[in-house]
Design a protein around this motif. Structure first.
Motif, PDB file in Angstrom:
ATOM      1  N   TRP A 198       0.843  -1.195   0.000  1.00 54.87           N
ATOM      2  CA  TRP A 198       0.000   0.000   0.000  1.00 54.87           C
ATOM      3  C   TRP A 198       0.874   1.238   0.000  1.00 54.87           C
ATOM      4  CZ3 TRP A 198      -3.105   2.410   4.469  1.00 54.87           C
ATOM      5  CH2 TRP A 198      -4.291   2.980   4.002  1.00 54.87           C
ATOM      6  N   PHE A 201      -8.707  -1.989   5.924  1.00 53.70           N
ATOM      7  CA  PHE A 201      -7.814  -1.699   4.810  1.00 53.70           C
ATOM      8  C   PHE A 201      -7.353  -0.250   4.756  1.00 53.70           C
ATOM      9  CE2 PHE A 201      -9.411  -5.771   3.445  1.00 53.70           C
ATOM     10  CZ  PHE A 201      -8.326  -6.323   2.778  1.00 53.70           C
ATOM     11  N   ALA A 214     -11.098 -10.579   3.099  1.00 59.33           N
ATOM     12  CA  ALA A 214     -11.990  -9.466   2.758  1.00 59.33           C
ATOM     13  C   ALA A 214     -13.342  -9.992   2.273  1.00 59.33           C
ATOM     14  CB  ALA A 214     -11.352  -8.566   1.705  1.00 59.33           C
ATOM     15  N   PRO A 264     -11.857  -2.812  -1.213  1.00 62.10           N
ATOM     16  CA  PRO A 264     -10.628  -2.540  -0.463  1.00 62.10           C
ATOM     17  C   PRO A 264      -9.360  -2.405  -1.292  1.00 62.10           C
ATOM     18  CG  PRO A 264     -11.271  -4.839  -0.212  1.00 62.10           C
ATOM     19  CD  PRO A 264     -12.401  -4.149  -0.919  1.00 62.10           C
TER      20      PRO A 264
END
Length: 446
Positions: A184, A200, A239, A325
């Motif tokens: 990320w 997230f 998720a 996400p």
């Protein structure tokens, strides 16, 4: 000082890479058919009002610079179709009056910390119209509604994948991929979970073994430019499993080109879990539709509507609503990012959104964009109602030279009521206050 040194080091690296390129080229041609360097320098000024961040008492001001160095390596060992790409991304602060991940101070939040990262390192082999790829790479599918590199952030989101992409069947584009890591735009090492899954918006890096890896299946069949049909399954560990389809197309009539999209997706419990003791419970759906048109003179527009389902309580168990996400949190629910946590983790009361886009493109004057949103909850919040707020986003971009461009951008969120994003009892994640953000950005590419 570290941040200034980091910026200087990245700059020197860029100069050194350019300087040694020609000398090295002749020596490496025995092993590499072609080496092509890539350089991007992207300084950006950010201003964010204090209302955007709970507990902030001062507006945030930041000047960050992204320096991205890449190398395209073709014909490895002189084998046609065998190639690689390496990319190093450095983000440094010149002005740092902001709060970012892992920090608590008086400033509003800006999601661009100082990071140096190898953002891409991949090797691929192409034969005919089929490519096999392994390594860390950017992934953008369709209009990035579900999976994106989130390139607006100074550090992009990248994925480690083993992927097969083929166009061998006429008019059919197929992708199958296993994801073994997700990097990320925050510093590595942040992992946060809650009762309904991985959070997230506070998790920076995830990795999975092959038996627990997320899986991506995506296919598009083009009947004609006016009719393209896409189906997909995104099985994201910890998720949700997302299954959906869309139909879209472009219809040209004289000087006007019309475009449209209609899409529906549903979400269920994820196929695997790693970071959670138990799989999260998920029961969500999403649909959207838009129509637009553009004229050869440069004017264009689009109007659309979409819904993301709310959380549900079944037999005392909470089921998360629809979420996306792995996309850009900045790109779809307004540039002010007031709704970003709901984009990533779901809206407790759901989301209904109207959006209107107007734009003008001119080769000499630049590009102008205007976007207007109306955000409401799907389910009325007790004692609050169903109105979240409205937002106006403005952007101007222009190529100054062949390699240098400028961007001016602003986001203005006009709050109506408190927004309960993920729980019904812990208070609003975003307060009932107006939020403003401004950006000035230069981009140089070589």
């Amino acid at each position: 000082m570290r941040k200034v040194k980091s910026l200087m080091a990245a700059g020197l690296l860029a100069v050194a890479a350019a300087g040694i390129y020609n000398d090295a080229k002749a020596e490496i041609q025995t092993f590499i058919g072609e080496l092509k360097p890539e350089l991007e320098i992207r300084p950006r000024f950010d201003w964010t009002s204090k209302n955007a961040t709970s507990g902030a008492i001062e507006d945030a001001t930041a000047l960050t610079t992204r320096i991205r160095l890449g190398a395209h390596i073709d014909k490895i060992f002189n084998i046609p179709g065998l190639k690689a790409y390496l990319e190093l991304n450095d983000v440094s602060d010149l002005i740092d009056k902001k709060r970012t991940y892992g920090e608590t101070n008086q400033y509003a939040f800006i999601a661009d910390p100082s990071i140096t990262r190898l953002t891409e390192a991949k090797v691929s082999y192409t034969w005919g119209k089929t490519t096999l790829l392994f390594g860390r790479t950017r992934v953008n599918l369709d209009d990035q509604r579900f999976i994106s590199d989130a390139n607006w952030r100074q550090t992009p989101q990248t994925f480690g994948v083993l992927a097969l992409h083929t166009k061998e069947i006429p008019n059919l584009d197929l992708l199958m991929a296993m994801i073994y890591e997700r990097k990320w735009w925050a510093q590595d090492g942040l992992v946060a979970t809650n009762a309904t899954g991985v959070n997230f918006t506070q998790t920076s890096s995830l990795d999975w073994s092959p038996d627990k890896a997320p899986l991506v299946f995506h296919g598009t069949y083009t009947f004609m430019p006016a009719l393209k049909l896409t189906g997909y399954a995104y099985l994201i560990t910890d998720a949700s499993n997302t299954y959906g389809a869309n139909v879209r197309g472009d219809i040209k009539s004289g000087d006007i080109t019309f475009n449209y999209l209609a899409e529906y997706a549903t979400q269920t419990d994820p196929h695997k879990n790693k970071y959670l003791t138990n799989k999260p419970k998920v029961d969500g759906d999403f649909w959207r539709i838009y129509v637009g048109a553009s004229h050869s003179s440069g004017f264009g527009g689009r109007i659309g509507y979409y819904e993301m389902s709310e959380y549900k309580i079944k037999n005392g168990t909470t089921y998360r609503g629809f979420s996306t996400p792995l996309t850009t949190y900045h790109g779809f629910e307004g540039w002010a990012d007031v709704l970003a946590a709901g984009t990533a983790n779901g809206f407790y009361y759901g989301l209904k959104a109207w959006h209107l886009t107007l734009n003008y493109k001119h080769k000499d004057y630049g590009n102008f964009d205007f976007i207007y949103y109306i955000f409401n909850a799907k389910k009325s919040q007790p004692g609050v109602g169903d109105k979240y707020g409205q937002e106006i986003d403005l952007q101007y971009t222009k190529n100054i030279t062949k390699r240098l461009s400028i961007l001016l951008k602003g986001a203005f969120y006009m709050a109506d009521k408190n927004i309960f994003l993920n729980t019904a009892t812990s208070g609003p994640a975003s307060p009932s206050k107006d939020v403003s953000k401004y950006w000035i950005q230069l981009t140089y590419r070589y």
